[in-house]
Write a protein that holds these residues in place. Sequence first.
Motif, mmCIF file in Angstrom:
data_model
loop_
_atom_site.group_PDB
_atom_site.id
_atom_site.type_symbol
_atom_site.label_atom_id
_atom_site.label_comp_id
_atom_site.label_asym_id
_atom_site.label_seq_id
_atom_site.Cartn_x
_atom_site.Cartn_y
_atom_site.Cartn_z
ATOM 1 N N LEU A 11 0.844 -1.197 0.000
ATOM 2 C CA LEU A 11 0.000 0.000 0.000
ATOM 3 C C LEU A 11 0.878 1.246 0.000
ATOM 4 O O LEU A 11 1.833 1.347 0.765
ATOM 5 C CB LEU A 11 -0.906 0.027 1.231
ATOM 6 N N GLY A 12 0.559 2.170 -0.850
ATOM 7 C CA GLY A 12 1.296 3.431 -0.886
ATOM 8 C C GLY A 12 2.569 3.412 -1.701
ATOM 9 O O GLY A 12 3.356 4.351 -1.630
ATOM 10 N N TRP A 13 2.773 2.392 -2.529
ATOM 11 C CA TRP A 13 4.019 2.339 -3.302
ATOM 12 C C TRP A 13 4.061 3.428 -4.372
ATOM 13 O O TRP A 13 5.110 4.009 -4.628
ATOM 14 C CB TRP A 13 4.228 0.964 -3.941
ATOM 15 N N ALA A 14 2.912 3.740 -4.991
ATOM 16 C CA ALA A 14 2.907 4.743 -6.064
ATOM 17 C C ALA A 14 3.230 6.145 -5.541
ATOM 18 O O ALA A 14 4.098 6.825 -6.105
ATOM 19 C CB ALA A 14 1.574 4.729 -6.809
ATOM 20 N N ILE A 18 6.597 8.260 -6.731
ATOM 21 C CA ILE A 18 6.438 9.568 -7.377
ATOM 22 C C ILE A 18 6.997 10.679 -6.497
ATOM 23 O O ILE A 18 7.719 11.567 -6.965
ATOM 24 C CB ILE A 18 4.960 9.832 -7.714
ATOM 25 N N GLY A 19 6.681 10.632 -5.208
ATOM 26 C CA GLY A 19 7.122 11.684 -4.290
ATOM 27 C C GLY A 19 8.625 11.764 -4.157
ATOM 28 O O GLY A 19 9.210 12.843 -4.233
ATOM 29 N N TYR A 20 9.271 10.618 -3.971
ATOM 30 C CA TYR A 20 10.718 10.650 -3.802
ATOM 31 C C TYR A 20 11.445 10.906 -5.115
ATOM 32 O O TYR A 20 12.554 11.458 -5.116
ATOM 33 C CB TYR A 20 11.219 9.385 -3.100
ATOM 34 N N SER A 21 10.829 10.577 -6.236
ATOM 35 C CA SER A 21 11.412 10.947 -7.532
ATOM 36 C C SER A 21 11.373 12.455 -7.707
ATOM 37 O O SER A 21 12.356 13.069 -8.144
ATOM 38 C CB SER A 21 10.658 10.261 -8.670
ATOM 39 N N ALA A 22 10.236 13.059 -7.364
ATOM 40 C CA ALA A 22 10.112 14.518 -7.458
ATOM 41 C C ALA A 22 11.081 15.208 -6.511
ATOM 42 O O ALA A 22 11.713 16.211 -6.863
ATOM 43 C CB ALA A 22 8.679 14.949 -7.149
ATOM 44 N N GLN A 23 11.225 14.657 -5.302
ATOM 45 C CA GLN A 23 12.141 15.249 -4.339
ATOM 46 C C GLN A 23 13.590 15.184 -4.852
ATOM 47 O O GLN A 23 14.326 16.159 -4.770
ATOM 48 C CB GLN A 23 12.041 14.557 -2.986
ATOM 49 N N GLY A 24 13.975 14.047 -5.375
ATOM 50 C CA GLY A 24 15.334 13.904 -5.892
ATOM 51 C C GLY A 24 15.610 14.830 -7.066
ATOM 52 O O GLY A 24 16.665 15.468 -7.147
ATOM 53 N N MET A 73 2.592 13.928 -1.932
ATOM 54 C CA MET A 73 2.627 12.479 -2.144
ATOM 55 C C MET A 73 2.794 11.730 -0.817
ATOM 56 O O MET A 73 2.211 10.669 -0.613
ATOM 57 C CB MET A 73 3.763 12.098 -3.095
ATOM 58 N N GLU A 74 3.561 12.304 0.061
ATOM 59 C CA GLU A 74 3.749 11.682 1.379
ATOM 60 C C GLU A 74 2.432 11.689 2.153
ATOM 61 O O GLU A 74 2.098 10.733 2.849
ATOM 62 C CB GLU A 74 4.843 12.431 2.149
ATOM 63 N N SER A 75 1.671 12.759 2.000
ATOM 64 C CA SER A 75 0.360 12.843 2.644
ATOM 65 C C SER A 75 -0.573 11.750 2.129
ATOM 66 O O SER A 75 -1.265 11.081 2.917
ATOM 67 C CB SER A 75 -0.245 14.224 2.383
ATOM 68 N N CYS A 76 -0.606 11.555 0.826
ATOM 69 C CA CYS A 76 -1.432 10.489 0.242
ATOM 70 C C CYS A 76 -0.980 9.120 0.739
ATOM 71 O O CYS A 76 -1.811 8.275 1.089
ATOM 72 C CB CYS A 76 -1.364 10.524 -1.282
ATOM 73 N N LYS A 77 0.323 8.904 0.783
ATOM 74 C CA LYS A 77 0.856 7.616 1.228
ATOM 75 C C LYS A 77 0.447 7.320 2.668
ATOM 76 O O LYS A 77 -0.013 6.225 2.980
ATOM 77 C CB LYS A 77 2.371 7.588 1.120
ATOM 78 N N VAL A 78 0.577 8.298 3.529
ATOM 79 C CA VAL A 78 0.230 8.092 4.935
ATOM 80 C C VAL A 78 -1.264 7.823 5.082
ATOM 81 O O VAL A 78 -1.674 6.948 5.851
ATOM 82 C CB VAL A 78 0.678 9.301 5.786
#
Length: 99
Positions: A11-14, A18-24, A73-78
């Motif tokens: 759960l929350g892989w997408a 996406i979030g960590y790709s954008a951050q990087g 994205m982190e908010s959605c994941k949590v």
Amino acid sequence: MAEGGAAGLFLGWAPTAIGYSAQGLCKFGFYEVFKDIYSRAIGEENTFLYRTSLYLAASASAEFFADIALSPMESCKVRIQTSPVGTFPTTLRGASQES
């Protein structure tokens, strides 16, 4: 594990990807931008003399904006991972529409 089973681990892989790709992308891209901006602001000689401080300031500025890119994205994941089973969408599309 008891509620979601083995599928609960994914759960929350997408939003994570996406979030960590954008951050990087933002972190390394903005680092170069801020390094150039700050270097021009203090001049060529001071850039050489204070290069460690310049790199630190550019890195901190880039990290600030990179974290802003990560936050939605982190908010959605949590939300996906912490909601009781069946009470919140388990997909990124559903989680972002509920926000």
